[in-house]
Every structure is written in structure tokens, then in C-alpha cells.
Enzyme design. Structure first.
Site, mmCIF file in Angstrom:
data_model
loop_
_atom_site.group_PDB
_atom_site.id
_atom_site.type_symbol
_atom_site.label_atom_id
_atom_site.label_comp_id
_atom_site.label_asym_id
_atom_site.label_seq_id
_atom_site.Cartn_x
_atom_site.Cartn_y
_atom_site.Cartn_z
ATOM 1 N N LYS A 124 47.541 50.917 -16.229
ATOM 2 C CA LYS A 124 47.903 51.623 -15.161
ATOM 3 C C LYS A 124 47.881 50.737 -13.851
ATOM 4 C CE LYS A 124 45.371 55.092 -13.203
ATOM 5 N NZ LYS A 124 45.342 54.890 -11.908
ATOM 6 N N ASN A 125 46.398 50.522 -13.570
ATOM 7 C CA ASN A 125 46.316 49.740 -12.471
ATOM 8 C C ASN A 125 47.006 48.505 -12.374
ATOM 9 O OD1 ASN A 125 44.888 51.748 -11.695
ATOM 10 N ND2 ASN A 125 42.866 50.887 -11.894
ATOM 11 N N ARG A 176 48.378 58.159 -4.442
ATOM 12 C CA ARG A 176 47.901 57.233 -3.621
ATOM 13 C C ARG A 176 48.183 55.809 -3.486
ATOM 14 N NH1 ARG A 176 44.129 54.359 -1.524
ATOM 15 N NH2 ARG A 176 43.681 54.708 0.397
ATOM 16 N N CYS A 201 40.928 61.059 -0.863
ATOM 17 C CA CYS A 201 41.168 61.947 -2.252
ATOM 18 C C CYS A 201 39.753 62.316 -2.514
ATOM 19 C CB CYS A 201 41.859 60.860 -3.087
ATOM 20 S SG CYS A 201 40.664 59.495 -3.635
ATOM 21 N N ARG A 215 39.023 56.394 1.369
ATOM 22 C CA ARG A 215 39.806 55.537 0.848
ATOM 23 C C ARG A 215 40.702 55.041 1.955
ATOM 24 N NH1 ARG A 215 41.386 56.608 -5.175
ATOM 25 N NH2 ARG A 215 41.490 54.399 -5.355
ATOM 26 N N PRO A 216 40.139 54.448 3.168
ATOM 27 C CA PRO A 216 40.779 53.762 4.279
ATOM 28 C C PRO A 216 41.824 52.822 3.774
ATOM 29 C CG PRO A 216 38.506 53.239 4.523
ATOM 30 C CD PRO A 216 38.519 54.128 3.294
ATOM 31 N N ILE A 217 42.757 52.425 4.631
ATOM 32 C CA ILE A 217 43.640 51.478 4.204
ATOM 33 C C ILE A 217 43.575 50.177 5.433
ATOM 34 C CG2 ILE A 217 45.170 52.568 2.709
ATOM 35 C CD1 ILE A 217 47.251 52.880 5.098
ATOM 36 N N ASP A 218 42.606 50.526 6.129
ATOM 37 C CA ASP A 218 42.522 49.591 7.073
ATOM 38 C C ASP A 218 42.671 48.049 6.767
ATOM 39 O OD1 ASP A 218 40.034 50.241 6.199
ATOM 40 O OD2 ASP A 218 38.988 48.947 7.589
ATOM 41 N N LEU A 219 42.296 47.639 5.756
ATOM 42 C CA LEU A 219 42.412 46.187 5.411
ATOM 43 C C LEU A 219 43.706 45.701 4.889
ATOM 44 C CD1 LEU A 219 38.878 46.107 3.121
ATOM 45 C CD2 LEU A 219 39.351 45.259 5.472
ATOM 46 N N ASP A 259 35.290 52.621 -12.275
ATOM 47 C CA ASP A 259 36.130 53.625 -13.132
ATOM 48 C C ASP A 259 35.594 53.861 -14.423
ATOM 49 O OD1 ASP A 259 38.279 53.498 -11.075
ATOM 50 O OD2 ASP A 259 39.502 52.139 -11.988
ATOM 51 N N ILE A 287 30.996 51.710 -4.844
ATOM 52 C CA ILE A 287 32.311 51.453 -4.468
ATOM 53 C C ILE A 287 32.689 52.491 -3.652
ATOM 54 C CG2 ILE A 287 34.535 50.739 -5.090
ATOM 55 C CD1 ILE A 287 32.602 48.594 -5.945
ATOM 56 N N ARG A 344 46.603 61.843 -15.432
ATOM 57 C CA ARG A 344 47.203 60.679 -14.409
ATOM 58 C C ARG A 344 47.050 59.394 -15.171
ATOM 59 N NH1 ARG A 344 44.195 60.603 -9.910
ATOM 60 N NH2 ARG A 344 45.060 58.733 -9.871
HETATM 61 C C1 UD1 Z 1 41.823 50.220 -7.182
HETATM 62 C C2 UD1 Z 1 41.886 50.925 -8.504
HETATM 63 C C3 UD1 Z 1 40.869 52.123 -8.672
HETATM 64 C C4 UD1 Z 1 39.494 51.349 -8.652
HETATM 65 C C5 UD1 Z 1 39.290 50.484 -7.423
HETATM 66 C C6 UD1 Z 1 38.123 49.902 -7.305
HETATM 67 C C7 UD1 Z 1 44.403 51.040 -8.620
HETATM 68 C C8 UD1 Z 1 45.606 51.643 -8.446
HETATM 69 N N1 UD1 Z 1 43.327 51.662 -8.250
HETATM 70 O O1 UD1 Z 1 41.825 51.177 -5.852
HETATM 71 O O2 UD1 Z 1 41.157 52.751 -9.887
HETATM 72 O O3 UD1 Z 1 38.464 52.249 -8.601
HETATM 73 O O4 UD1 Z 1 40.286 49.885 -7.227
HETATM 74 O O5 UD1 Z 1 37.977 48.977 -8.487
HETATM 75 O O6 UD1 Z 1 44.286 49.909 -8.878
HETATM 76 N N2 UD1 Z 1 38.429 50.054 1.303
HETATM 77 C C9 UD1 Z 1 38.515 50.145 2.718
HETATM 78 N N3 UD1 Z 1 39.441 49.813 3.580
HETATM 79 C C10 UD1 Z 1 40.669 49.460 2.819
HETATM 80 C C11 UD1 Z 1 40.584 49.407 1.524
HETATM 81 C C12 UD1 Z 1 39.493 49.742 0.793
HETATM 82 O O7 UD1 Z 1 37.169 50.439 3.476
HETATM 83 O O8 UD1 Z 1 41.730 49.230 3.584
HETATM 84 C C13 UD1 Z 1 37.245 50.401 0.801
HETATM 85 C C14 UD1 Z 1 37.466 51.615 -0.362
HETATM 86 O O9 UD1 Z 1 37.128 52.963 0.612
HETATM 87 C C15 UD1 Z 1 36.347 51.562 -1.132
HETATM 88 C C16 UD1 Z 1 36.561 49.946 -1.447
HETATM 89 O O10 UD1 Z 1 36.866 49.438 -0.432
HETATM 90 O O11 UD1 Z 1 35.226 51.940 -0.769
HETATM 91 C C17 UD1 Z 1 37.314 49.438 -2.564
HETATM 92 O O12 UD1 Z 1 38.574 50.179 -2.620
HETATM 93 P P1 UD1 Z 1 39.755 49.255 -3.171
HETATM 94 O O13 UD1 Z 1 39.199 48.097 -3.957
HETATM 95 O O14 UD1 Z 1 40.660 49.023 -2.270
HETATM 96 O O15 UD1 Z 1 40.015 50.112 -4.408
HETATM 97 P P2 UD1 Z 1 41.856 50.618 -4.356
HETATM 98 O O16 UD1 Z 1 42.656 49.562 -4.416
HETATM 99 O O17 UD1 Z 1 41.996 51.908 -3.815
#
Ligand code: UD1
Length: 415
Positions: free
Chosen positions: A22-23, A92, A116, A121-125, A304, A326, A396
Site C-alpha cells: 500500500k505504501n 491523508r 489523525c 502529523r505535520p507537513i512542514d517538511l 507500522d 515515530i 484501509r
Molecule cells: C509513512 C507511512 C506510514 C508509516 C510512516 C513511518 C505511507 C502512506 N505512510 O507515513 O504508514 O507509519 O511513514 O514509517 O507511506 N513529520 C514532521 N513533519 C513533516 C513530516 C513528518 O514532523 O513534514 C514527522 C511525523 O509527525 C512523524 C515522523 O515525522 O512523527 C515520521 O513521519 P513520516 O515519515 O513523514 O510518515 P508518513 O510519510 O506520514
């Protein structure tokens, strides 16, 4: 809302083929919009999240066909740059379309995906990376990213985020010049995205390592690609069989992706025989507690798999310590496991699990995907009947979860 009725006590034995990841498939489907043409993707699991992504592609103007686990996306005519709000709310990870749509149309509008069940789960990066490639980003209720021309950049990620790495890779494919991502995520799904992108003419190197390099190209071409097997699904079925003292053969695995989980199962007393793309696991009657399970970015133990492994440790001989590094809110299954008789104490990111002799079936509630799978696993090991509410979360990420387990001898009914 459906419920799983799990009658515990059956030993799981048998053979399964691991479905596509899926991922891996979600960012690959997002990547199809980069090519003004046709992408054929094989080994696509029939999951709710996949259906949502295909619906989004249709709404953007792609023509999409899905038959026998193969998807054909014709992205010749993209007519919209707006990702529908209702669909972003359902999934998401639609956020990876920011990079690919920006690369294709120079503009993308999306709702902010928000938090969620498992954390903020921010998207700042993601946004920082896209800005460094030259996107102009406005956050006024919606996310609006625009750029007349993306330019390659050197991007140092503060954290190896999987989604941010994918978004930046996607936006960089058609950017002018070279992009370097440092401290990139190393998950196997990033490697699969690189394979897919290169198969349609992109120039990406380094996935699987900490530095990824992308040379921008002007044009892409039609392609076909087979998605890698899902390491989390493989891990979940191994955990399910191990919980019942069973024996399992898994076909279509990539063993390199499974070491973090297989090694922990070995510590717990399981024995493995691995040949090419198949694996045989035999579990002992009662598992031993493993000392520490610390979730980390790949190749560390996957977050996961934390919930499913915790379900296993509930009845193991001894005490285990889990540290969830994480996500900040990923212990929602704990209260439910405790309802079943588990002895678990949580303090912040640490959980201490003292193995008990047995769990008892009762009514429990799945609040997220992997937590839901862990409750089914606990139910398989428990005495009596467990009713797991919230099956939609499990759907899902697992194709026919109950039926697959029944093929191994479980007694599960979807009500
Ligand atoms: C992906 C996987 C999810 C898995 C996760 C970690 C998919 C669809 N989902 O989620 O199943 O659990 O990797 O292996 O592939 N973070 C920030 N800022 C950002 C982005 C992330 O602070 O802009 C933090 C998150 O809050 C979290 C950590 O980084 O604490 C890891 O997140 P990330 O690796 O981005 O996970 P996802 O891509 O959301």
C-alpha cells in the site's frame, strides 16, 4: 460499520502470497500524473486507500481502469489541479500529490490534511522542500502551491520523513537542474518509487541511502511497473501465526525488507527457513518476551508493526519494553488489549508489557489501521470470542484480512 467476530484458540497453519505494498503504490499512483501518457501498474492491492487515490486521479481528469490487481492510468489530459476535500479527508497520504501535480501543471490546491488517530502529523517538511524547489505556497484554509518553473535545489531534511522525501522526489523529476535530498528516508517504498520514476524516463539515484539525487528531465514516457510486496502485511501475518504457535509459509517476499521484524520474531523463539522469495516460519507453543522493541526509521523496527508485535508480547514468557519513537499517539490499542486481560503500563512513549498466561475475548474497538490488526491478532490467541469494532480501519490496509486468516485456519466472521 462492520465488526470482526474472532473465535480464538485455532493454530494458524498454511501458505499465503503477500500482496503489493500500500505504501509503495500510493506515491506511485500519485507519480502517474507526471507523465502525459499511460502507466500500467501491477500487483496493486484492492484496498480502500487505493480506491480513494484512483478516485482522486479520476477527478483530476485521468482515465483509470482497475482489473485483476492491475491499474492503467492515462494521464494525458489533466483537467484540474484541485484535490477534492472529501477525498483528502479520507486519505491523508493524498498529500504526495502536491509534488507530482505541481511538477505536471505548475499548480496544486489541496485541503490541509490535519492530524489523525496516531498523531499530529505535520507537513512542514513537505512544504519546506517544495518551497526550496521554487514553489510559492499559501496556506489560507487551503494549501495553494504554484510555480511557473521548478528549479533543482539541495535540500537537507531535518528528519527522514517518508512522505516529504517522496513529495520532493516527485516535484524534482521535471524541475530544471539537479536536486539533492540529504537525510532522505530509506524505506523500501522510496526505492520502489525511484524504480517506477526511472521506468518512465526520470533520472533518480540513491534511494535506499541517505542521499537521493534527481536530474530534472523534460519528457517522460509510457511505462509499466510491478509494485513490491508489502513488508507490513508480511509482518502482520507472521505475527498472527506466531500468536497461535502456528506455522506459516509466505510467498512473494523480499527478505531484505523483513529483517527488522524477522529478527525480533527470532528473539521471541520463532524459527525461519528462507529461500529466495519464500519464507517458512515455525512458532513455539509460547513465545519468549523480547527485551526492547524500539521503533525507528528504516532499517529500524517499523512503527507500522509496533501494535501487532505488542499483541504478541501480551502472552509471551517475561517482560518486554516498547519505545514508540515515530508517532506520539500510537498506543491506542493498549487500553483495548488491557480489556482482554493484558498487563501493559504506558508512560509517554514507553510501554511495559508483562506477559500473562492468556487473554480473554471481549468487545474491543479498532481506532486505527495497525492497532485494529493487533486486536484481531490478540483475538486469535485469546480464549473465547473477541468482537473487533471499527473494521473499516483495518480494510484501509489489508485486502480480505479475515478471509486470508481463515485460509490459515482462523475462525473469523465479518458481521
Ligand atoms: C509513512 C507511512 C506510514 C508509516 C510512516 C513511518 C505511507 C502512506 N505512510 O507515513 O504508514 O507509519 O511513514 O514509517 O507511506 N513529520 C514532521 N513533519 C513533516 C513530516 C513528518 O514532523 O513534514 C514527522 C511525523 O509527525 C512523524 C515522523 O515525522 O512523527 C515520521 O513521519 P513520516 O515519515 O513523514 O510518515 P508518513 O510519510 O506520514
Amino acid at each position: 460499520m462492520s465488526i470482526y467476530r474472532v473465535v480464538g484458540g485455532n493454530k494458524l497453519e498454511g501458505e499465503l502470497k503477500v500482496e503489493g505494498s500500500k505504501n509503495a503504490v500510493l506515491p506511485i499512483l500519485a507519480a502517474t500524473v507526471l507523465n502525459e501518457g499511460i502507466s500500467i501498474i501491477e500487483n496493486v492491492p484492492a484496498l480502500k486507500d487505493v480506491a480513494t487515490m484512483l478516485q482522486i486521479l479520476k477527478e483530476l481528469g485521468c482515465s483509470v481502469e482497475y482489473r485483476d490487481n492491475t491499474v492503467q492510468v492515462d494521464a494525458t489530459c489533466i483537467s484540474s489541479s484541485e484535490i477534492p476535500e472529501t477525498l483528502v479527508r479520507q486519505m491523508r497520504s493524498s498529500i504526495v500529490l502536491l509534488g507530482s501535480l505541481l511538477g505536471r501543471t505548475g499548480k496544486v490546491i489541496s485541503t490541509y490534511p490535519g492530524g489523525c488517530a496516531i498523531g499530529v502529523r505535520p507537513i512542514d517538511l513537505h512544504l519546506k522542500g517544495l518551497k526550496m524547489l521554487g514553489a510559492n505556497i499559501e496556506l489560507m484554509g487551503h494549501i495553494v502551491c504554484e510555480s511557473s518553473e521548478l528549479k533543482g535545489a539541495e535540500i537537507q531534511l531535518d528528519y527522514p520523513s517518508v512522505g516529504a522525501t517522496e513529495n520532493i522526489m516527485l516535484a524534482a523529476v521535471k524541475a530544471r537542474g539537479t536536486t539533492i535530498i540529504r537525510n532522505a528516508a530509506r524505506e523500501p517504498e522510496i526505492g520502489d518509487l525511484q524504480e517506477f520514476l526511472n521506468s518512465m524516463g526520470a533520472k533518480v539515484w540513491g534511494a535506499g541511502g541517505q542521499i537521493i539525487r534527481i536530474e530534472g528531465v523534460d519528457k517522460l514516457h509510457n511505462t509499466s511497473h510491478r509494485v513490491i510486496p508489502d513488508r507490513i502485511i508480511a509482518g502482520t501475518y507472521m505475527a498472527a501465526a506466531a500468536a497461535t504457535g502456528g506455522r506459516l509459509k509466505l510467498n512473494d517476499i523480499i527478505i531484505d525488507h523483513l529483517h527488522p521484524v524477522v529478527d525480533k520474531l527470532k528473539e521471541a523463539g520463532c524459527v525461519f527457513e528462507i529461500r529466495g522469495d519464500t519464507l517458512k516460519m515455525t512458532a513455539p507453543k509460547r513465545l519468549m518476551a523480547v527485551d526492547t522493541v524500539r521503533t525507528l526509521p528504516y532499517p529500524g523496527f517499523p512503527t507500522d508493526m509496533q501494535a501487532q508485535f505488542m499483541a504478541l508480547m501480551c502472552c509471551a514468557r517475561g517482560t518486554s519494553i516498547f519505545i514508540e519513537n515515530i508517532f506520539e499517539n500510537r498506543y491506542r490499542h493498549v487500553d483495548q488489549l488491557v480489556k482482554m486481560g493484558a498487563d501493559i503500563k504506558v508512560d509517554g512513549r514507553t510501554a511495559v508489557i508483562r506477559g500473562v498466561k492468556e487473554l480473554r475475548g471481549t468487545l474491543v474497538n479498532a481506532e486505527d489501521l495497525r492497532g485494529g490488526a493487533s486486536l484481531v491478532i490478540a483475538g486469535l490467541a485469546a480464549k473465547g470470542t473477541t468482537l473487533v469494532e471499527g473494521v473499516e480501519h483495518i480494510d484501509r490496509g489489508y485486502q480480505d484480512f479475515g478471509s486470508q486468516l481463515n485460509r490459515l485456519g482462523a475462525d473469523i466472521q465479518k458481521l
